[in-house]
Write an enzyme that holds these catalytic residues in place. Sequence first.
Site, PDB file in Angstrom:
ATOM      1  N   ASP A   1       4.958  15.556  -5.310  1.00  0.00           N
ATOM      2  CA  ASP A   1       4.044  14.584  -6.103  1.00  0.00           C
ATOM      3  C   ASP A   1       2.760  14.191  -5.474  1.00  0.00           C
ATOM      4  O   ASP A   1       1.637  14.317  -5.719  1.00  0.00           O
ATOM      5  CB  ASP A   1       4.849  13.357  -6.630  1.00  0.00           C
ATOM      6  CG  ASP A   1       5.607  12.560  -5.373  1.00  0.00           C
ATOM      7  OD1 ASP A   1       5.453  13.018  -4.052  1.00  0.00           O
ATOM      8  OD2 ASP A   1       6.163  11.666  -5.696  1.00  0.00           O
TER       9      ASP A   1
ATOM     10  N   ASP B   1       0.611  11.243   1.303  1.00  0.00           N
ATOM     11  CA  ASP B   1       0.014   9.978   1.782  1.00  0.00           C
ATOM     12  C   ASP B   1      -0.207  10.230   3.452  1.00  0.00           C
ATOM     13  O   ASP B   1      -0.965  10.811   3.558  1.00  0.00           O
ATOM     14  CB  ASP B   1       0.964   8.665   1.290  1.00  0.00           C
ATOM     15  CG  ASP B   1       0.361   7.363   1.703  1.00  0.00           C
ATOM     16  OD1 ASP B   1      -0.708   7.268   2.287  1.00  0.00           O
ATOM     17  OD2 ASP B   1       0.801   6.412   1.329  1.00  0.00           O
TER      18      ASP B   1
ATOM     19  N   PHE C   1      -2.607   2.699  -4.650  1.00  0.00           N
ATOM     20  CA  PHE C   1      -1.248   3.095  -4.770  1.00  0.00           C
ATOM     21  C   PHE C   1      -0.872   3.303  -6.189  1.00  0.00           C
ATOM     22  O   PHE C   1      -1.342   2.484  -7.126  1.00  0.00           O
ATOM     23  CB  PHE C   1      -0.216   1.586  -4.708  1.00  0.00           C
ATOM     24  CG  PHE C   1       1.103   2.139  -4.559  1.00  0.00           C
ATOM     25  CD1 PHE C   1       1.744   2.589  -3.687  1.00  0.00           C
ATOM     26  CD2 PHE C   1       1.934   1.884  -5.801  1.00  0.00           C
ATOM     27  CE1 PHE C   1       3.017   2.855  -3.305  1.00  0.00           C
ATOM     28  CE2 PHE C   1       3.258   2.569  -5.607  1.00  0.00           C
ATOM     29  CZ  PHE C   1       3.383   2.867  -4.584  1.00  0.00           C
ATOM     30  N   VAL C   2      -0.568   4.527  -6.705  1.00  0.00           N
ATOM     31  CA  VAL C   2      -0.629   5.151  -7.742  1.00  0.00           C
ATOM     32  C   VAL C   2       0.879   5.246  -8.605  1.00  0.00           C
ATOM     33  O   VAL C   2       1.830   5.425  -7.698  1.00  0.00           O
ATOM     34  CB  VAL C   2      -1.241   6.634  -7.923  1.00  0.00           C
ATOM     35  CG1 VAL C   2      -2.800   6.421  -7.538  1.00  0.00           C
ATOM     36  CG2 VAL C   2      -0.711   7.575  -6.865  1.00  0.00           C
TER      37      VAL C   2
END
Length: 191
Positions: free
Chosen positions: A115, A118, A167-168
């Site tokens: 996904d 980071d 932050f998604v």
Amino acid sequence: MSIYKFKKEDGEKILVYDEEKIKVLIDEATLKKKVKELGKKLTIDYEDKNPVLVSILRGSFIFVADICRELKIPVTFDFMAVSSYGNSRVSSGIVRITKDLECSIEGKEVVIIEDIVDSGRTLNYLIKNLRARNPKSIEVCALLDKNVPRKMKNSVKYKGFDIPNKFVVGYGLDFAERYRNLPFIGYIENE
Ligand code: IMP
Ligand code: MG
């Protein structure tokens, strides 16, 4: 009433839920277009290769479900789940496999479906771990790549979007297990 409500703020659509405000970062149509594009690339590169898509749970479950339907080639699926220790904002770098693959990937062409990248630690660990099982090849397809300073090299060959260091949530991604089912990628404004 427990229901997602949208409101307009300065012309922008915002989701308000339980004190949290979520702004749209990537809308549904833009996601769809990009997933199609990535699917096309993979279809070309993996013709005659019968790749195995290794989906990293839980965050990539929607991405893998959508992208696999854009692949016009035979593929197989396997799933892996990992968790990183430490608090959720700063990854400790220690990654633990909580669910391993069901099948051997020896001699196979592997495409990891992630996904989001980071710090890149999860991916680094996964690549190392999977490489030790002697696949024919390993490449990474990640929907999102967060713009954070990293020491390690970026190993994502098939990338959806570069995104700011926010932050998604949505499209599989969660905040405390919430919002995975949103059809768009949003960020928590008042985090
Ligand atoms: P990394 O090891 O720091 O690259 O972290 C990668 C994992 O942390 C991803 O696979 C996600 O599960 C999770 N993660 C990182 N950033 C976000 C975010 O903005 N929203 C939701 N999950 C995230
Ligand atoms: Mg993940």
